[in-house]
Design an enzyme around this catalytic site. Structure first.
Site, PDB file in Angstrom:
ATOM      1  N   ASP A  33       7.891  31.686  65.600  1.00  0.00           N
ATOM      2  CA  ASP A  33       9.186  31.305  65.043  1.00  0.00           C
ATOM      3  C   ASP A  33      10.245  31.722  66.058  1.00  0.00           C
ATOM      4  OD1 ASP A  33      10.128  30.959  61.704  1.00  0.00           O
ATOM      5  OD2 ASP A  33      11.610  31.172  63.306  1.00  0.00           O
ATOM      6  N   ASN A  37      16.751  30.285  62.242  1.00  0.00           N
ATOM      7  CA  ASN A  37      17.301  30.217  60.889  1.00  0.00           C
ATOM      8  C   ASN A  37      16.540  31.173  59.973  1.00  0.00           C
ATOM      9  OD1 ASN A  37      19.047  29.287  58.896  1.00  0.00           O
ATOM     10  ND2 ASN A  37      17.644  27.651  58.269  1.00  0.00           N
ATOM     11  N   SER A 127       8.555  15.675  52.877  1.00  0.00           N
ATOM     12  CA  SER A 127       9.534  15.799  51.794  1.00  0.00           C
ATOM     13  C   SER A 127       9.568  14.543  50.946  1.00  0.00           C
ATOM     14  CB  SER A 127      10.901  16.024  52.448  1.00  0.00           C
ATOM     15  OG  SER A 127      11.931  15.800  51.538  1.00  0.00           O
ATOM     16  N   TYR A 154      17.787  13.808  59.314  1.00  0.00           N
ATOM     17  CA  TYR A 154      16.763  14.752  58.834  1.00  0.00           C
ATOM     18  C   TYR A 154      15.617  14.008  58.137  1.00  0.00           C
ATOM     19  CZ  TYR A 154      14.446  17.632  55.349  1.00  0.00           C
ATOM     20  OH  TYR A 154      13.493  18.202  54.561  1.00  0.00           O
ATOM     21  N   LYS A 158      11.360  13.243  59.111  1.00  0.00           N
ATOM     22  CA  LYS A 158      10.155  13.422  58.276  1.00  0.00           C
ATOM     23  C   LYS A 158       9.311  12.143  58.302  1.00  0.00           C
ATOM     24  CE  LYS A 158      10.881  17.644  57.019  1.00  0.00           C
ATOM     25  NZ  LYS A 158      10.111  18.702  57.685  1.00  0.00           N
ATOM     26  N   PHE A 183       8.846  18.361  46.688  1.00  0.00           N
ATOM     27  CA  PHE A 183      10.047  18.006  45.949  1.00  0.00           C
ATOM     28  C   PHE A 183      11.061  19.129  46.198  1.00  0.00           C
ATOM     29  CE2 PHE A 183       9.316  13.864  44.136  1.00  0.00           C
ATOM     30  CZ  PHE A 183       8.089  13.627  44.713  1.00  0.00           C
ATOM     31  N   ARG A 236      16.218  16.262  39.622  1.00  0.00           N
ATOM     32  CA  ARG A 236      15.244  16.617  40.662  1.00  0.00           C
ATOM     33  C   ARG A 236      14.030  17.271  40.013  1.00  0.00           C
ATOM     34  NH1 ARG A 236      18.452  14.126  42.904  1.00  0.00           N
ATOM     35  NH2 ARG A 236      19.606  14.491  44.825  1.00  0.00           N
ATOM     36  N   ARG A 299      28.259  13.849  45.818  1.00  0.00           N
ATOM     37  CA  ARG A 299      28.036  14.189  47.233  1.00  0.00           C
ATOM     38  C   ARG A 299      27.453  12.960  47.917  1.00  0.00           C
ATOM     39  NH1 ARG A 299      23.981  19.122  48.700  1.00  0.00           N
ATOM     40  NH2 ARG A 299      22.444  17.705  47.849  1.00  0.00           N
TER      41      ARG A 299
HETATM   42  C1  UD1 Z   1      17.765  17.806  50.122  1.00  0.00           C
HETATM   43  C2  UD1 Z   1      16.921  16.730  50.741  1.00  0.00           C
HETATM   44  C3  UD1 Z   1      15.506  17.181  50.858  1.00  0.00           C
HETATM   45  C4  UD1 Z   1      15.453  18.453  51.653  1.00  0.00           C
HETATM   46  C5  UD1 Z   1      16.298  19.494  50.960  1.00  0.00           C
HETATM   47  C6  UD1 Z   1      16.304  20.753  51.802  1.00  0.00           C
HETATM   48  C7  UD1 Z   1      17.484  14.417  50.442  1.00  0.00           C
HETATM   49  C8  UD1 Z   1      17.514  13.282  49.510  1.00  0.00           C
HETATM   50  N1  UD1 Z   1      16.981  15.551  49.953  1.00  0.00           N
HETATM   51  O1  UD1 Z   1      17.382  17.903  48.750  1.00  0.00           O
HETATM   52  O2  UD1 Z   1      14.730  16.234  51.499  1.00  0.00           O
HETATM   53  O3  UD1 Z   1      14.148  18.873  51.773  1.00  0.00           O
HETATM   54  O4  UD1 Z   1      17.631  19.008  50.805  1.00  0.00           O
HETATM   55  O5  UD1 Z   1      17.446  20.987  52.506  1.00  0.00           O
HETATM   56  O6  UD1 Z   1      17.872  14.312  51.560  1.00  0.00           O
HETATM   57  N2  UD1 Z   1      24.006  20.187  44.020  1.00  0.00           N
HETATM   58  C9  UD1 Z   1      25.182  20.499  43.367  1.00  0.00           C
HETATM   59  N3  UD1 Z   1      25.989  21.466  43.918  1.00  0.00           N
HETATM   60  C10 UD1 Z   1      25.685  22.121  45.068  1.00  0.00           C
HETATM   61  C11 UD1 Z   1      24.475  21.800  45.730  1.00  0.00           C
HETATM   62  C12 UD1 Z   1      23.656  20.807  45.187  1.00  0.00           C
HETATM   63  O7  UD1 Z   1      25.499  19.933  42.322  1.00  0.00           O
HETATM   64  O8  UD1 Z   1      26.468  22.958  45.521  1.00  0.00           O
HETATM   65  C13 UD1 Z   1      23.097  19.187  43.421  1.00  0.00           C
HETATM   66  C14 UD1 Z   1      22.832  17.985  44.315  1.00  0.00           C
HETATM   67  O9  UD1 Z   1      23.760  16.963  44.057  1.00  0.00           O
HETATM   68  C15 UD1 Z   1      21.420  17.606  43.866  1.00  0.00           C
HETATM   69  C16 UD1 Z   1      20.779  18.924  43.438  1.00  0.00           C
HETATM   70  O10 UD1 Z   1      21.870  19.814  43.231  1.00  0.00           O
HETATM   71  O11 UD1 Z   1      21.478  16.787  42.739  1.00  0.00           O
HETATM   72  C17 UD1 Z   1      19.849  19.488  44.480  1.00  0.00           C
HETATM   73  O12 UD1 Z   1      20.527  19.543  45.731  1.00  0.00           O
HETATM   74  P1  UD1 Z   1      19.912  20.286  47.004  1.00  0.00           P
HETATM   75  O13 UD1 Z   1      19.440  21.648  46.606  1.00  0.00           O
HETATM   76  O14 UD1 Z   1      20.914  20.192  48.106  1.00  0.00           O
HETATM   77  O15 UD1 Z   1      18.615  19.448  47.359  1.00  0.00           O
HETATM   78  P2  UD1 Z   1      18.427  17.879  47.589  1.00  0.00           P
HETATM   79  O16 UD1 Z   1      19.674  17.233  48.010  1.00  0.00           O
HETATM   80  O17 UD1 Z   1      17.721  17.354  46.388  1.00  0.00           O
END
Ligand code: UD1
Length: 345
Positions: A33, A37, A127, A154, A158, A183, A236, A299
């Site tokens: 590593d 990060n 992913s 990103y 993948k 997931f 999710r 977002r």
């Molecule tokens: C994203 C990527 C995934 C990646 C992961 C790791 C996509 C579609 N998905 O997942 O491939 O492995 O990041 O970095 O590109 N949310 C809020 N508030 C916040 C943060 C998130 O409401 O401050 C919501 C988002 O809108 C989403 C859910 O929480 O609905 C999960 O978000 P997040 O944890 O960022 O993961 P993904 O976007 O699903």
């Protein structure tokens, strides 16, 4: 004799949990590593949990000669699990070349070196992002659902990396591969000795939520409540990181000890879709801690809803996600509390 595994990116979030499970299962782990990060103290956490400190080499896997030397110095590695990658979706839009260089060069170097060192298999961290927004009839998503054009560099790395692995195996590479499509991995080891430690302001939901709950952040922004879902927030499939880590051990056992196909793909999820608002409320109930939050706009690039059909992993790997969402969220909270005790804000 213990089989030796290279965990590329082993001090990271999923890599560290997987190292623990590999060691618990009797494997010897060599971590490479670059700590870009992650942080060296993760090794202390792994040692506290398992009683074994993995071999650690600080190295950027884009450095092929350096990697060759590291492998030569640690002979007998039979398999590799590749976590090492950049993974911030938003950053990847701003710095695409960083993502293409880091994520793709690293894979190519490892695939080229595997035959030289007689390695028999590679587990690749992919992913659910490869499915994009699945069409309604494809929810929950199986491995057969169509791959959609990536929404970010990103995500594209993948997809490209999966294709590179396919092409290499089809060209009769002397090794096998298992591609795991995660997931949304969340939570921390129940000991709270290791967990997720993002640099700077978290982009992902759970670290932002736990930092808000502990008072580091003022409020959590919920990105949208006008989606076509029961409560309007995105859905999710949140999978416990220790459950996820265990699937890697099973995948490695399968490649090294059975006559499985040369390349296989598995979805790793719980099979349950959970909305952002449901998740916040489950966290509050599980921990008794309030999460100040506010609904804000959507977002960019977010997918409305995606969750797994994990039947193939359940049946073929004999793996099923075990932990409840409530216990998983509690583990994330315990880790956040532990970080505060350790003075990390
Ligand atoms: C994203 C990527 C995934 C990646 C992961 C790791 C996509 C579609 N998905 O997942 O491939 O492995 O990041 O970095 O590109 N949310 C809020 N508030 C916040 C943060 C998130 O409401 O401050 C919501 C988002 O809108 C989403 C859910 O929480 O609905 C999960 O978000 P997040 O944890 O960022 O993961 P993904 O976007 O699903």
């Amino acid at each position: 004799m213990k089989k030796k595994i290279l965990v590329a990116g082993g001090t990271g979030y999923i890599g560290s949990h997987t190292t623990v499970e590999l060691q618990n299962a009797g494997y010897e782990v060599v971590i490479i590593d670059d700590l870009s990060n992650s942080n060296i103290e993760v090794l202390d956490g792994i040692e506290k949990i398992t009683g074994v400190r993995p071999i650690f080499i600080q190295l950027d896997l884009k450095d092929k000669e350096g990697t060759r030397k590291a492998l030569a110095a640690n002979p007998g590695i039979e398999g590799v699990i590749l976590f090492a990658a950049s993974k911030a979706v938003g950053e990847s839009v701003k710095q695409p070349l960083k993502y293409y260089r880091n994520n793709i060069t690293t894979l190519i170097n490892i695939l080229e070196l595997m035959p030289e060192f007689n390695m028999k298999g590679i587990v690749f961290s992919s992913s659910c992002t490869v499915y994009g927004q699945p069409d309604p009839q494809n929810l929950p998503v199986t491995e057969e659902a169509p791959i959609k054009p990536a929404l970010s560099p990103y995500g594209n790395t993948k997809q490209i990396n999966e294709e590179i692995i396919h092409d290499t195996i089809h060209a009769n590479a002397p090794f096998k591969s298992i591609i795991l499509r995660y997931f949304n991995p969340i939570g921390a080891h129940p000991s709270a000795e290791i967990g997720e430690l993002p640099n700077g302001v978290p982009q992902n939901l759970i670290p932002y939520l736990t930092q808000t709950a502990i008072g580091i952040r003022k409020e959590l922004s919920v990105f949208g409540d006008d989606y076509n879902t029961p409560d309007g927030s995105c859905i999710r499939d949140y999978i416990n990181v220790v459950d996820l880590a265990k699937a890697h051990v099973i995948a490695m056992d399968r490649m090294l000890n059975t006559n499985n196909e040369k390349i296989e793909i598995f979805n790793l999820g719980t099979g349950k879709g959970v909305s952002v608002l449901e998740l916040i409320h489950t966290f509050e109930e599980a921990t008794g801690v309030k999460v100040p939050y506010r609904i804000v706009g959507r977002r960019e690039g977010d997918i409305e809803k995606v969750w797994a059909n994990p039947a193939k992993a359940n049946k073929v790997l004999g793996w099923t996600a075990q932990e409840s969402l409530a216990d998983t969220l509690k583990s994330a909270w315990n880790w956040q509390v532990k970080l505060r005790e350790g003075g990390i804000q």
